[in-house]
Design a protein around this motif. Structure first.
Motif, PDB file in Angstrom:
ATOM      1  N   UNK A 232       0.834  -1.202   0.000  1.00 58.77           N
ATOM      2  CA  UNK A 232       0.000   0.000   0.000  1.00 58.77           C
ATOM      3  C   UNK A 232       0.872   1.257   0.000  1.00 58.77           C
ATOM      4  N   UNK A 233       1.957   1.233   0.778  1.00 52.75           N
ATOM      5  CA  UNK A 233       2.845   2.408   0.808  1.00 52.75           C
ATOM      6  C   UNK A 233       3.466   2.642  -0.566  1.00 52.75           C
ATOM      7  N   UNK A 234       3.893   1.545  -1.200  1.00 50.69           N
ATOM      8  CA  UNK A 234       4.473   1.666  -2.540  1.00 50.69           C
ATOM      9  C   UNK A 234       3.422   2.174  -3.522  1.00 50.69           C
ATOM     10  N   UNK A 235       2.201   1.617  -3.400  1.00 49.67           N
ATOM     11  CA  UNK A 235       1.121   1.994  -4.315  1.00 49.67           C
ATOM     12  C   UNK A 235       0.761   3.470  -4.164  1.00 49.67           C
ATOM     13  N   UNK A 236       0.774   3.974  -2.938  1.00 52.11           N
ATOM     14  CA  UNK A 236       0.468   5.395  -2.750  1.00 52.11           C
ATOM     15  C   UNK A 236       1.527   6.258  -3.429  1.00 52.11           C
TER      16      UNK A 236
ATOM     17  N   UNK B 120      -2.928  -0.135  -9.483  1.00 47.55           N
ATOM     18  CA  UNK B 120      -3.852  -0.333 -10.604  1.00 47.55           C
ATOM     19  C   UNK B 120      -5.174  -0.913 -10.090  1.00 47.55           C
ATOM     20  N   UNK B 121      -5.040  -1.891  -9.198  1.00 49.40           N
ATOM     21  CA  UNK B 121      -6.207  -2.558  -8.632  1.00 49.40           C
ATOM     22  C   UNK B 121      -7.128  -1.546  -7.966  1.00 49.40           C
ATOM     23  N   UNK B 122      -6.546  -0.613  -7.229  1.00 49.32           N
ATOM     24  CA  UNK B 122      -7.352   0.368  -6.507  1.00 49.32           C
ATOM     25  C   UNK B 122      -7.772   1.541  -7.375  1.00 49.32           C
ATOM     26  N   UNK B 123      -7.313   1.581  -8.611  1.00 48.72           N
ATOM     27  CA  UNK B 123      -7.613   2.727  -9.470  1.00 48.72           C
ATOM     28  C   UNK B 123      -6.471   3.714  -9.350  1.00 48.72           C
ATOM     29  N   UNK B 124      -5.602   3.743 -10.352  1.00 44.36           N
ATOM     30  CA  UNK B 124      -4.389   4.559 -10.285  1.00 44.36           C
ATOM     31  C   UNK B 124      -4.727   6.004  -9.932  1.00 44.36           C
ATOM     32  N   UNK B 125      -4.015   6.548  -8.955  1.00 46.79           N
ATOM     33  CA  UNK B 125      -4.224   7.952  -8.597  1.00 46.79           C
ATOM     34  C   UNK B 125      -5.180   8.134  -7.436  1.00 46.79           C
ATOM     35  N   UNK B 126      -5.771   7.048  -6.948  1.00 40.86           N
ATOM     36  CA  UNK B 126      -6.722   7.186  -5.845  1.00 40.86           C
ATOM     37  C   UNK B 126      -6.079   6.691  -4.553  1.00 40.86           C
ATOM     38  N   UNK B 127      -6.013   7.586  -3.574  1.00 42.86           N
ATOM     39  CA  UNK B 127      -5.320   7.292  -2.321  1.00 42.86           C
ATOM     40  C   UNK B 127      -5.878   6.094  -1.574  1.00 42.86           C
ATOM     41  N   UNK B 128      -7.170   6.121  -1.305  1.00 39.69           N
ATOM     42  CA  UNK B 128      -7.767   5.011  -0.562  1.00 39.69           C
ATOM     43  C   UNK B 128      -7.742   3.743  -1.403  1.00 39.69           C
ATOM     44  N   UNK B 129      -7.847   3.917  -2.720  1.00 44.53           N
ATOM     45  CA  UNK B 129      -7.770   2.782  -3.622  1.00 44.53           C
ATOM     46  C   UNK B 129      -6.417   2.096  -3.495  1.00 44.53           C
TER      47      UNK B 129
ATOM     48  N   UNK C 237      -4.511   2.008  -0.848  1.00 43.27           N
ATOM     49  CA  UNK C 237      -4.490   1.290   0.420  1.00 43.27           C
ATOM     50  C   UNK C 237      -5.250  -0.034   0.283  1.00 43.27           C
ATOM     51  N   UNK C 238      -6.459   0.054  -0.264  1.00 45.38           N
ATOM     52  CA  UNK C 238      -7.269  -1.156  -0.437  1.00 45.38           C
ATOM     53  C   UNK C 238      -6.567  -2.125  -1.375  1.00 45.38           C
ATOM     54  N   UNK C 239      -6.034  -1.607  -2.472  1.00 44.36           N
ATOM     55  CA  UNK C 239      -5.339  -2.436  -3.446  1.00 44.36           C
ATOM     56  C   UNK C 239      -4.169  -3.174  -2.802  1.00 44.36           C
TER      57      UNK C 239
END
Lengths: 291, 244
Positions: A20-24, A230-239, A241-243
């Motif tokens: 999640x940290x990487x994804x953010x 990508x899973x959470x929707x690129x560019x979406x913060x909470x996405x 985390x969830x992703x």
């Protein structure tokens, strides 16, 4: 049975928090520039390797962590300043390729300056597992999860309450309007790389005591974080985390119930499914704004 | 009339021989124009004449390939867009350009990005008094407002910068006639309050009727310059832009 499930779940959440940290980090840079920064994983590696290296040099753990994070943030901002900004008129694809080049470069520098060995970082507070419902949790797991939660809350505060955070969001929503209200969008881009490097290095340091670190550790962590974003929707913060949590938990369940051979494949199967059926991610919107 | 010349000696903005290119295509050809403090100047011209290009060049989004832009006695060519906003040049862009998912209040407060928090809070109250419709929608995402409300928000956001020069790009575009009238009424009230306005419009008759002076832009070149009234009565303008 349940204890087993709980064990896999804890493991999944722990790894997922790192993803999640990487994804953010991916999402923040994407928002500022539409660039997917493939050097994101190297920020993770630099955090972990830097800390290990500074520990070996005799620094106490907290000092080593602070210096390693600061160093990674500087690397992130230099990457933007020296490699992205001079090419700012190039297409997004070109910029993405530049980040791939940067990731190879950073790995090269890391193996020359540091080494090619695997390193285990000592756990922050002991190795004695805590038993909950028959599942054993390492104290380091709690550090990872707690650290992840702290980062998410800090980011939420930054983007929702602070002027600079709102300016970054505004730049993501409408770069032209952002420039016309007086936001220095170059500064926003620089800051986004700094912030992404900060998140990546913190993730890398938190997870290092559980999964060893070496100069190529960022490749897989970066790709998993990318899947999460990508899973959470690129560019979406909470996405993001969830992703991250979904990828982490799916991976750990898959490894536990199916076979650990497939562990790495699971994230990529997930991402393919999402791209086939929900191209804008689980939490991506389909644009309901008026133009 | 020497006295009048003296009054006009130091214009707030002067655009001098400005040319702007998009790659190899030249969009502006040696444009000269001046705007004095307190004036409302209109720029009319057909689609594609280069009106938006001119405004973006003044705001610093586009860099001119030749010429100079002088604001308040100093060349601003080297200033980035954010510096120009700080100096007092605010633009209401074509198509309104909201920060769609952000609240109306956030949009307004971002308009005062170059100013202090206290200044922003004080002016937020002023702007919301001016546009009571926005006060009712303060917490709603800007993207959900109607076209007319979005135009008010775009103007309000630019006013939050306390501009010395307000650039308006096609404020009536895409609005129903009654909403367009409302927008022009707002512009009239801004002028009455002493704001210097540079109004770019396709709706030439409404713009020239409001304006002290006007310019006509054709394929990147200024072809006519006169008072608003004189341009309204000019046969060429009537034929080309007023449909008379």
């Amino acid at each position: 049975m349940f204890a087993e499930f709980l064990q896999f779940l804890f493991t999944g959440i722990t790894v997922g928090a790192t993803y999640a940290l990487v994804a953010m980090g991916f999402s923040i840079i994407y928002n500022a520039s539409h660039v997917i920064n493939f050097a994101q994983g190297e920020f993770v590696m630099l955090g972990g390797m830097g800390t290990v290296y500074l520990l070996a040099a005799g620094l106490p753990l907290p000092v080593a962590i602070i210096i390693a994070v600061a160093m990674t943030v500087v690397v992130g901002m230099l990457l933007e300043k020296l490699a992205i900004e001079p090419a700012r008129n190039a297409s997004v694809v070109t910029l993405i390729i530049i980040t791939i080049g940067a990731s190879i470069f950073l790995r090269g520098v890391a193996q020359v300056v540091m080494d090619k060995e695997f390193h285990a970082m000592p756990a922050f507070t002991g190795e004695d597992p805590i038993v909950i419902g028959g599942a054993a949790i390492l104290p380091q797991s709690l550090w990872v999860i707690g650290g992840g939660v702290m980062m998410v809350l800090a980011l939420w505060f930054f983007f929702e309450r602070m002027k600079m955070g709102k300016a970054m969001l505004a730049t993501a929503y409408n770069p032209l309007a952002a420039r016309l209200v007086g936001i220095n969008t170059k500064m926003v881009l620089l800051l986004s790389f700094g912030l992404a490097a900060f998140l990546g290095s913190v993730g890398g340091i938190l997870i290092a005591p559980m999964s060893a670190t070496y100069y190529e550790v960022g490749i897989m962590l970066g790709l998993k974080g990318f899947c999460a974003a990508i899973l959470g929707g690129l560019g979406r913060g909470w996405g993001a985390v969830a992703g991250g949590l979904i990828v982490g938990i799916a991976e750990s369940m898959g490894a536990g119930y199916i076979s650990s051979e497939y562990k790495d494949a699971i994230a990529f199967i997930l991402i393919l499914l999402v791209l086939f059926f929900m191209p804008s991610g689980l939490f991506g919107t389909r644009g309901t704004e008026r133009v | 009339m020497p006295q009048k010349a003296a009054e006009r000696a130091v214009p707030l903005l002067s655009v001098r021989g400005v040319s702007t290119h998009y790659g190899r295509i030249q969009a502006l050809r040696e444009v000269d124009l001046e705007i004095a403090e307190g004036e409302l100047v209109a720029l009319v011209g057909a689609n594609g004449a280069g009106k938006t290009t001119l405004l973006r060049t003044i705001s610093g989004i586009l860099a001119p390939s030749a010429g100079d832009i002088v604001f308040d006695g100093h060349s601003i060519l080297r200033a980035q867009p954010d510096r120009r906003v700080e100096m007092g040049i605010a633009q209401v862009p074509e198509g309104r350009q909201m920060f769609g998912p952000m609240s109306v209040e956030d949009n307004l407060v971002l308009g005062a990005f170059t100013r202090t928090k206290t200044e922003a809070e004080a002016d937020l109250a002023v702007v919301l008094d001016k546009f009571p419709q926005l006060r009712d929608k303060q917490r709603e995402p800007a993207g959900t407002l109607s076209g007319g409300q979005q135009q008010m928000l775009a103007i309000g956001r630019a006013l939050m910068a306390r501009p010395r020069l307000l650039l308006l790009d096609e404020p009536s575009m895409g609005l129903a006639p009654n909403l367009a009238d409302e927008t022009f009424a707002t512009i009239r009230s801004l002028k009455a309050a002493g704001t210097t306005v540079f109004l770019v419009e396709q709706n030439a008759s409404a713009a020239l009727a409001l304006a002290d002076r006007g310019y006509v832009l054709e394929t990147g070149r200024i072809v006519l310059a006169d008072t608003g009234r004189a341009l309204l009565e000019n046969e060429k303008v009537q034929a080309a832009y007023l449909g008379l």
